[in-house]
Design a protein around this motif. Structure first.
Motif, mmCIF file in Angstrom:
data_model
loop_
_atom_site.group_PDB
_atom_site.id
_atom_site.type_symbol
_atom_site.label_atom_id
_atom_site.label_comp_id
_atom_site.label_asym_id
_atom_site.label_seq_id
_atom_site.Cartn_x
_atom_site.Cartn_y
_atom_site.Cartn_z
ATOM 1 N N ILE A 1 0.859 -1.115 -0.145
ATOM 2 C CA ILE A 1 0.070 -0.025 -0.053
ATOM 3 C C ILE A 1 0.851 1.181 -0.042
ATOM 4 O O ILE A 1 0.701 2.123 -0.750
ATOM 5 N N ALA A 2 1.919 1.011 0.804
ATOM 6 C CA ALA A 2 2.897 2.308 0.837
ATOM 7 C C ALA A 2 3.543 2.660 -0.469
ATOM 8 O O ALA A 2 3.653 3.831 -0.791
ATOM 9 N N ALA A 3 4.048 1.538 -1.139
ATOM 10 C CA ALA A 3 4.492 1.946 -2.297
ATOM 11 C C ALA A 3 3.697 2.236 -3.388
ATOM 12 O O ALA A 3 3.986 3.114 -4.383
ATOM 13 N N SER A 13 -1.992 7.345 -9.154
ATOM 14 C CA SER A 13 -1.535 6.377 -8.027
ATOM 15 C C SER A 13 -2.608 6.538 -6.935
ATOM 16 O O SER A 13 -2.883 5.617 -6.113
ATOM 17 N N ALA A 14 -3.292 7.660 -7.017
ATOM 18 C CA ALA A 14 -4.705 7.962 -5.898
ATOM 19 C C ALA A 14 -5.798 6.760 -6.072
ATOM 20 O O ALA A 14 -6.299 6.191 -5.261
ATOM 21 N N VAL A 15 -5.967 6.458 -7.449
ATOM 22 C CA VAL A 15 -7.017 5.204 -7.617
ATOM 23 C C VAL A 15 -6.439 3.972 -7.203
ATOM 24 O O VAL A 15 -7.152 3.232 -6.630
ATOM 25 N N VAL A 21 -5.592 -0.393 -0.603
ATOM 26 C CA VAL A 21 -6.084 -0.379 0.637
ATOM 27 C C VAL A 21 -7.391 -1.152 0.648
ATOM 28 O O VAL A 21 -7.586 -1.848 1.693
ATOM 29 N N GLY A 22 -8.431 -1.025 0.030
ATOM 30 C CA GLY A 22 -9.585 -1.742 -0.034
ATOM 31 C C GLY A 22 -9.356 -3.405 -0.228
ATOM 32 O O GLY A 22 -9.818 -4.136 0.662
ATOM 33 N N MET A 27 -9.356 -8.592 2.047
ATOM 34 C CA MET A 27 -8.461 -9.804 2.555
ATOM 35 C C MET A 27 -8.088 -10.139 4.157
ATOM 36 O O MET A 27 -8.424 -11.319 4.471
ATOM 37 N N ALA A 28 -8.126 -9.439 4.633
ATOM 38 C CA ALA A 28 -7.741 -9.253 6.235
ATOM 39 C C ALA A 28 -9.288 -9.710 6.796
ATOM 40 O O ALA A 28 -9.085 -10.613 7.886
ATOM 41 N N SER A 29 -10.110 -9.243 6.348
ATOM 42 C CA SER A 29 -11.382 -9.477 6.834
ATOM 43 C C SER A 29 -11.937 -10.797 6.497
ATOM 44 O O SER A 29 -12.470 -11.540 7.272
ATOM 45 N N LEU A 30 -11.868 -11.321 5.210
ATOM 46 C CA LEU A 30 -12.096 -12.536 5.096
ATOM 47 C C LEU A 30 -11.183 -13.710 5.492
ATOM 48 O O LEU A 30 -11.624 -14.646 5.872
ATOM 49 N N VAL A 31 -10.121 -13.520 5.706
ATOM 50 C CA VAL A 31 -9.037 -14.465 6.302
ATOM 51 C C VAL A 31 -9.264 -14.374 7.809
ATOM 52 O O VAL A 31 -9.503 -15.432 8.580
#
Length: 87
Positions: A1-3, A13-15, A21-22, A27-31
């Motif tokens: 994300i930072a890169a 890069s904003a898009v 991020v999304g 993925m964190a929510s699903l896993v």
């Protein structure tokens, strides 16, 4: 994300940062969600803990995001430095 968010090579890069991020949060929510009932929002963990009076494991939800941010920053800087010296 930072890169993706700090890329000078891509004008849009904003898009792509929003997609990164999304995607990471999804993925964190699903896993982590089904495995441990993980809360990705420390405030969401703080409210129920205060109401129930169960503050035993609250420290994890408050310190882990800070520790993860610091470790992630150092990892990103190391990778970016390695890429700059390789180029």
């Amino acid at each position: 994300i930072a890169a993706v968010a700090t890329s000078e090579r891509r004008p849009d890069s904003a898009v792509t940062a929003g997609l990164a991020v999304g995607g990471t949060i999804a993925m964190a929510s699903l896993v982590a969600g089904p495995i441990s009932g993980a809360s990705l929002n420390p405030a969401r963990s703080l409210g129920p803990a205060l109401v129930s009076g169960d503050l035993d494991s609250l420290w994890v939800y408050l310190t882990a995001p800070l520790a993860g941010a610091v470790l992630g920053t150092f990892a990103y800087l190391l990778v970016r430095r390695a890429a700059a010296t390789a180029a």
